[in-house]
Design an enzyme around this catalytic site. Structure first.
Site, short mmCIF file in Angstrom:
data_model
loop_
_atom_site.label_atom_id
_atom_site.label_comp_id
_atom_site.label_asym_id
_atom_site.label_seq_id
_atom_site.Cartn_x
_atom_site.Cartn_y
_atom_site.Cartn_z
N CYS A 213 51.04 62.19 30.89
CA CYS A 213 49.89 61.55 30.24
C CYS A 213 49.36 62.34 29.04
O CYS A 213 48.45 61.88 28.36
CB CYS A 213 48.78 61.34 31.26
SG CYS A 213 49.34 60.44 32.71
N HIS A 354 39.60 62.69 28.58
CA HIS A 354 40.79 62.14 29.22
C HIS A 354 40.39 61.20 30.35
O HIS A 354 41.02 60.15 30.54
CB HIS A 354 41.65 63.28 29.76
CG HIS A 354 42.86 62.83 30.52
ND1 HIS A 354 43.91 62.16 29.91
CD2 HIS A 354 43.20 62.92 31.83
CE1 HIS A 354 44.84 61.87 30.81
NE2 HIS A 354 44.43 62.33 31.99
N GLU A 365 37.28 67.58 34.73
CA GLU A 365 37.14 67.60 33.27
C GLU A 365 35.68 67.81 32.86
O GLU A 365 35.39 68.56 31.92
CB GLU A 365 37.68 66.31 32.65
CG GLU A 365 37.63 66.34 31.12
CD GLU A 365 38.25 65.13 30.47
OE1 GLU A 365 38.44 65.16 29.23
OE2 GLU A 365 38.53 64.14 31.18
N LYS A 388 39.00 54.80 28.36
CA LYS A 388 39.89 54.19 29.36
C LYS A 388 39.18 53.11 30.18
O LYS A 388 39.84 52.33 30.86
CB LYS A 388 40.45 55.27 30.28
CG LYS A 388 41.50 56.16 29.61
CD LYS A 388 42.13 57.10 30.63
CE LYS A 388 43.25 57.92 30.00
NZ LYS A 388 42.74 59.01 29.14
N HIS A 393 44.67 53.18 31.64
CA HIS A 393 45.37 54.42 31.32
C HIS A 393 46.75 54.10 30.77
O HIS A 393 47.62 53.60 31.50
CB HIS A 393 45.48 55.29 32.57
CG HIS A 393 46.00 56.66 32.32
ND1 HIS A 393 46.27 57.14 31.05
CD2 HIS A 393 46.31 57.68 33.19
CE1 HIS A 393 46.73 58.38 31.15
NE2 HIS A 393 46.76 58.73 32.43
N PHE A 453 50.33 64.90 34.74
CA PHE A 453 50.98 65.40 35.95
C PHE A 453 51.82 66.63 35.59
O PHE A 453 52.39 66.73 34.50
CB PHE A 453 51.90 64.33 36.55
CG PHE A 453 51.17 63.28 37.36
CD1 PHE A 453 49.79 63.24 37.43
CD2 PHE A 453 51.89 62.31 38.05
CE1 PHE A 453 49.12 62.28 38.19
CE2 PHE A 453 51.24 61.33 38.81
CZ PHE A 453 49.85 61.32 38.88
#
Length: 466
Positions: A213, A354, A365, A388, A393, A453
């Site tokens: 991502c 994010h 975050e 988002k 996403h 990830f």
């Protein structure tokens, strides 16, 4: 024979003597300034930067209910298709609108003709966004020297899993001889960059990051460094993804990463930083920027949206899918982007977070942002939002599309909203609070975060044009 031996020995001694001499140091790197001169996007909010941005600022949402047809199970009978659909726990998705109207992606032109048999959907999205970005930048060189100084850096997180799934069926059905000769070119992630390069004759560096991502952000940051170090004058940079298919959704569902609570209220399903969040909504699309050196842009009189001021990257070194609770990886990437930019934390006006709408990720975050920006964040002077909520996403394309939104926030002086922020996570308090509605504010510098990830992190810091 003896004279020949002495001659050889003399040459070896001379060679050793020559090789022992110190080499001159390499030339100092140029470290040129890099600016953004063109933008192109394919998103669930619409096809085209103007359409996507206006709908984002208006608070519209590109998420809808998933249908069996969205699973892209070519050749499956209706019973198998319905059974597969019913097994999926998450039934919402942020799908690119397709059709022939303005703001829609035209599949007939980009995918279904005989000339496009080697192009998978994620590649087609990249080509569409690239065409818009190049037109916006007014950069389609035909001169060989200019083509050689133009490169491409487009990545994807997954690529075309539906093609792989279809090919897998052929193996078990003993139909391998029917496999398309374009199977491998359709699934290779670097083929998005390759097709852009071939279509426009760009012969500079051809690069493809694959960092889950964080792909889009890494692709842009890497491209900026190629320009800084003189590998190219212009780079097409960004990310693309098209993984709304049965296997991808099933895989992310097994990771317990996707939202399942809002299947009957799809537009409420992606809720970054909200207490009711339960996972991300899978999306698709592409975002492409034209980057170029400042002197090159000024010499040709290009329109400049923003400057790429900093790029930070880091690793969590912790877990395959979860960030560490202290947010150390995110802290490192943001701190490194700040350090490279030469800016102080209190000079950053906006952060496009994010924040994917997962319970753990959003909180970590927020902790990292508060750690890096401390008093500036607590005072309310730092505006934070996650787009988002509107787009879902976009995986490998997320960092690129969100970087475009960040640049547009600077360009227009508007911070976009976080949708579905009904009850902010308790981690927020006082002036430290995500933005729930679009806000007109002067933005001199803005940060865009992308985490993936494997614990990979990237932060891009943009500032107003020089």
């Amino acid at each position: 024979m003896r004279s020949f031996f002495f001659a050889i020995r003399g040459r070896l001694r001379a060679s050793r003597s020559f090789s022992s001499q110190a080499l001159d140091p390499p030339p100092a790197p140029r470290h040129r300034r890099v600016v953004v001169t063109g933008l192109g996007a394919v998103t669930p909010l619409g096809c085209g930067v103007g359409t996507a941005w206006s709908r984002l600022v208006d608070g519209q949402c590109g998420i809808r209910a998933l249908s069996p047809e969205d699973l892209r199970m070519n050749g499956a009978d209706e019973k198998t298709l319905v059974h597969t659909y019913e097994q999926l726990p998450s039934k919402v998705a942020a799908v690119v609108p397709c059709g022939n109207e303005e703001g829609e992606f035209n599949e007939d032109i980009s995918l279904l003709s005989q000339d496009h048999r080697s192009i998978a959907r994620f590649i087609a999205y990249a080509l569409c966004a690239t065409e818009e970005a190049l037109k916006d930048a007014n950069w389609k060189p035909t001169d060989v020297e200019k083509q050689e100084s133009t490169g491409v850096s487009i990545g994807a997180g997954i690529g075309s899993i539906s093609d792989i799934a279809d090919a897998g069926h052929m193996v078990y059905e003993k139909r391998l001889r029917q496999l398309s000769p374009f199977f491998v070119p359709r699934i290779l992630i670097n083929m998005a960059s390759g097709h852009v390069s071939m279509k426009y004759g760009f012969k500079g560096p051809i690069h493809a990051a694959v960092t889950a991502c964080a792909t889009g952000a890494h692709s842009i940051g890497d491209a900026a460094r190629m320009i800084q170090f003189g590998d190219a004058d212009v780079m097409l940079a960004g990310g693309t993804e098209s993984s709304i298919d049965a296997l991808s959704i099933a895989g992310f569902s097994r990771c317990r990463a996707l939202s399942t609570k809002y299947n009957f209220l799809p537009q409420l399903s992606s809720r970054p930083f909200d207490s009711g969040r339960d996972g991300f909504v899978i999306g698709e699309g592409a975002g492409i920027m034209v980057l170029e050196s400042l002197d090159h842009a000024e010499e040709r009189g290009a329109k400049i949206y923003a400057e790429v001021r900093g790029y930070g990257a880091s690793g969590d070194a912790y877990h395959i899918t979860k960030p560490h609770a202290d947010g150390r990886g995110a802290i490192l990437s943001m701190s490194r982007a700040l350090r490279q930019s030469g800016l102080r934390p209190n000079q950053v006006d906006y952060i496009n977070a994010h924040a994917t709408s997962t319970p753990a990720g959003d909180a970590v975050e927020a902790t990292a942002i508060r750690s890096v920006f401390s008093d500036h964040a607590d005072s309310g002077a730092l505006t934070i939002s996650s787009t988002k909520g509107a787009t879902g996403h976009l995986l490998g394309a997320a960092g690129a599309v969100e970087a475009i939104f960040t640049v547009l926030a600077i360009h227009h002086g508007i911070a976009p909203p976080t949708l579905n922020l009904d009850k902010p996570d308790p981690i927020f308090s006082g002036g430290f609070m995500p933005l729930g509605a679009a806000k007109d504010i002067p933005i001199r510098a803005a940060l865009s975060n992308s985490f993936g990830f494997g614990g990979t992190n990237a932060s891009l810091l943009f500032s107003s044009p020089p």
